[in-house]
Write a protein that holds these residues in place. Sequence first.
Motif, PDB file in Angstrom:
ATOM      1  N   GLY A  66       0.013  -5.877 -14.072  1.00 22.93           N
ATOM      2  CA  GLY A  66      -1.366  -6.240 -13.791  1.00 22.93           C
ATOM      3  C   GLY A  66      -1.543  -7.066 -12.534  1.00 22.93           C
ATOM      4  N   ASP A  67      -0.435  -7.488 -11.906  1.00 21.47           N
ATOM      5  CA  ASP A  67      -0.507  -8.320 -10.697  1.00 21.47           C
ATOM      6  C   ASP A  67      -0.563  -7.463  -9.434  1.00 21.47           C
ATOM      7  OD1 ASP A  67      -0.392 -10.609 -12.195  1.00 21.47           O
ATOM      8  OD2 ASP A  67       1.753 -10.954 -11.885  1.00 21.47           O
ATOM      9  N   LEU A  68      -1.172  -8.030  -8.388  1.00 22.21           N
ATOM     10  CA  LEU A  68      -1.192  -7.430  -7.056  1.00 22.21           C
ATOM     11  C   LEU A  68      -0.388  -8.295  -6.106  1.00 22.21           C
ATOM     12  CD1 LEU A  68      -4.920  -6.353  -6.454  1.00 22.21           C
ATOM     13  CD2 LEU A  68      -2.941  -4.830  -6.539  1.00 22.21           C
ATOM     14  N   VAL A  69       0.377  -7.666  -5.245  1.00 17.95           N
ATOM     15  CA  VAL A  69       1.116  -8.375  -4.199  1.00 17.95           C
ATOM     16  C   VAL A  69       0.793  -7.711  -2.867  1.00 17.95           C
ATOM     17  CG1 VAL A  69       3.390  -8.945  -3.259  1.00 17.95           C
ATOM     18  CG2 VAL A  69       2.982  -9.111  -5.733  1.00 17.95           C
ATOM     19  N   PHE A  70       0.434  -8.527  -1.893  1.00 16.95           N
ATOM     20  CA  PHE A  70       0.092  -8.007  -0.569  1.00 16.95           C
ATOM     21  C   PHE A  70       1.172  -8.406   0.434  1.00 16.95           C
ATOM     22  CE2 PHE A  70      -2.067  -8.364   3.593  1.00 16.95           C
ATOM     23  CZ  PHE A  70      -2.522  -7.057   3.707  1.00 16.95           C
ATOM     24  N   ALA A  71       1.717  -7.408   1.119  1.00 15.02           N
ATOM     25  CA  ALA A  71       2.707  -7.652   2.169  1.00 15.02           C
ATOM     26  C   ALA A  71       2.031  -7.354   3.508  1.00 15.02           C
ATOM     27  CB  ALA A  71       3.936  -6.777   1.977  1.00 15.02           C
ATOM     28  N   PRO A  72       1.756  -8.363   4.331  1.00 17.56           N
ATOM     29  CA  PRO A  72       1.083  -8.120   5.608  1.00 17.56           C
ATOM     30  C   PRO A  72       1.912  -7.253   6.545  1.00 17.56           C
ATOM     31  CG  PRO A  72       0.970 -10.442   4.996  1.00 17.56           C
ATOM     32  CD  PRO A  72       1.954  -9.795   4.063  1.00 17.56           C
ATOM     33  N   GLN A  73       1.239  -6.590   7.436  1.00 13.99           N
ATOM     34  CA  GLN A  73       1.911  -5.753   8.438  1.00 13.99           C
ATOM     35  C   GLN A  73       2.958  -6.557   9.197  1.00 13.99           C
ATOM     36  OE1 GLN A  73      -0.783  -3.662  11.052  1.00 13.99           O
ATOM     37  NE2 GLN A  73       0.654  -3.763  12.768  1.00 13.99           N
ATOM     38  N   GLY A  74       4.165  -5.999   9.291  1.00 13.24           N
ATOM     39  CA  GLY A  74       5.233  -6.627  10.059  1.00 13.24           C
ATOM     40  C   GLY A  74       6.022  -7.681   9.313  1.00 13.24           C
ATOM     41  N   PHE A  75       5.608  -8.068   8.100  1.00  8.02           N
ATOM     42  CA  PHE A  75       6.355  -9.082   7.347  1.00  8.02           C
ATOM     43  C   PHE A  75       7.619  -8.454   6.749  1.00  8.02           C
ATOM     44  CE2 PHE A  75       3.762 -13.046   6.238  1.00  8.02           C
ATOM     45  CZ  PHE A  75       3.091 -13.012   7.450  1.00  8.02           C
ATOM     46  N   PHE A  76       8.722  -9.175   6.867  1.00  7.45           N
ATOM     47  CA  PHE A  76       9.990  -8.757   6.268  1.00  7.45           C
ATOM     48  C   PHE A  76       9.897  -9.045   4.771  1.00  7.45           C
ATOM     49  CE2 PHE A  76      14.622  -9.468   5.462  1.00  7.45           C
ATOM     50  CZ  PHE A  76      15.080  -8.223   5.889  1.00  7.45           C
ATOM     51  N   HIS A  77      10.192  -8.057   3.929  1.00  5.12           N
ATOM     52  CA  HIS A  77       9.997  -8.259   2.494  1.00  5.12           C
ATOM     53  C   HIS A  77      10.873  -7.314   1.675  1.00  5.12           C
ATOM     54  CE1 HIS A  77       7.298  -4.948   3.596  1.00  5.12           C
ATOM     55  NE2 HIS A  77       7.409  -4.529   2.347  1.00  5.12           N
ATOM     56  N   TYR A  78      11.015  -7.665   0.420  1.00  8.45           N
ATOM     57  CA  TYR A  78      11.683  -6.783  -0.536  1.00  8.45           C
ATOM     58  C   TYR A  78      11.336  -7.258  -1.937  1.00  8.45           C
ATOM     59  CZ  TYR A  78      15.378 -10.009  -2.123  1.00  8.45           C
ATOM     60  OH  TYR A  78      16.064 -11.049  -2.702  1.00  8.45           O
ATOM     61  N   PHE A  79      11.594  -6.400  -2.919  1.00 11.32           N
ATOM     62  CA  PHE A  79      11.421  -6.789  -4.321  1.00 11.32           C
ATOM     63  C   PHE A  79      12.539  -6.157  -5.127  1.00 11.32           C
ATOM     64  CE2 PHE A  79       8.772  -3.057  -3.567  1.00 11.32           C
ATOM     65  CZ  PHE A  79       9.148  -2.193  -4.580  1.00 11.32           C
ATOM     66  N   GLU A  80      12.795  -6.741  -6.273  1.00 12.44           N
ATOM     67  CA  GLU A  80      13.839  -6.240  -7.162  1.00 12.44           C
ATOM     68  C   GLU A  80      13.375  -6.328  -8.602  1.00 12.44           C
ATOM     69  OE1 GLU A  80      17.280  -9.029  -7.684  1.00 12.44           O
ATOM     70  OE2 GLU A  80      16.323 -10.054  -5.982  1.00 12.44           O
ATOM     71  N   ASN A  81      13.998  -5.543  -9.460  1.00 13.22           N
ATOM     72  CA  ASN A  81      13.698  -5.586 -10.880  1.00 13.22           C
ATOM     73  C   ASN A  81      14.353  -6.842 -11.451  1.00 13.22           C
ATOM     74  OD1 ASN A  81      13.329  -5.206 -13.615  1.00 13.22           O
ATOM     75  ND2 ASN A  81      13.928  -3.058 -13.602  1.00 13.22           N
ATOM     76  N   ALA A  82      13.523  -7.756 -11.944  1.00 17.12           N
ATOM     77  CA  ALA A  82      14.038  -9.029 -12.453  1.00 17.12           C
ATOM     78  C   ALA A  82      14.515  -8.935 -13.899  1.00 17.12           C
ATOM     79  CB  ALA A  82      12.957 -10.104 -12.337  1.00 17.12           C
TER      80      ALA A  82
END
Length: 231
Positions: free
Chosen positions: A151-167
Amino acid sequence: MSSDDPQESPTVNRRAALGTGAAALGGAALGAGLTTAAACAQTTPTALPSASDLDANLNTSPHLFHLTAADISRYNGGTLQGAHEQNFPVLAGQNGAAYFVRLDPGGIREPHWHPTAWELNYHISGTAKWTLLGTHPDGSYHTDVFEAHAGDLVFAPQGFFHYFENARTDAPLELLIVFNTSAPEMSDDIGLLGALNSIPREVTATVLGVPLSALADIPTDIKPIVITKRH
C-alpha cells in the motif's frame, strides 16, 4: 304502447349490454396477450456473452494491456514484466511505461539510476528495504534508507542512485513501477556492475583507495544484472 304489442321492440338493458361487451373485449385482450406470450416463449433468447467472449473483446482495445500476462524476463532472484512503447504501442510519445516486479525472498534489484526518468513504485505485497542516494540543494549527498510495505508509494527522482530488496525471508515482494518514459527500462537504466566495468580497474582502485588486486573478483561484463539474489 302495450308490452303485448307484437310490433314493439324489446326493451334493451344497456348496463347488461355494456357489461357483456366489456367482458368480450377483456377476453379478447387476454387471449391476445397469451398468444403473444406463447410466441415469445417459443423464441430462442439471445445468449449472454461468456467471460471468454468479453475478454476477447477487451483484447481488441488498443488501450488495454494485460501486464501480468506479458512476456516475463527471469533473473536470479525474481521476474520483470513491462508495458512500454515497443509492446504497447499506444504509449509511444506519451512519456509513460509500467512494470510489474516480483522479488523472491533474498531478491535484490541491482543498484542503478535512470538518467532521464523518475519512477513511482507502488508496493503490492511484501516488505521492501529501500536505499536512495542523491544530491540536495545544500550540495551534499543524502542517503535515505527505509522500509516500505503493501500500500506504500516510493518515489525515486530522476538521476538518483537507488535500489530495493526483499526484506522478508518467507514471502515474495511485488511492486508496480511507473516511469515517465515510454522506452523500455533497460534503455534508461545504468546498473552498478556496468558502471564499475566502464571505468579502468586502476582508476576504480585509486578512487576506492584499495589495491588493484581487491577488484580481481568483480565480473568483467558491462551489462545490467537487473535482479539478483543474496548469497
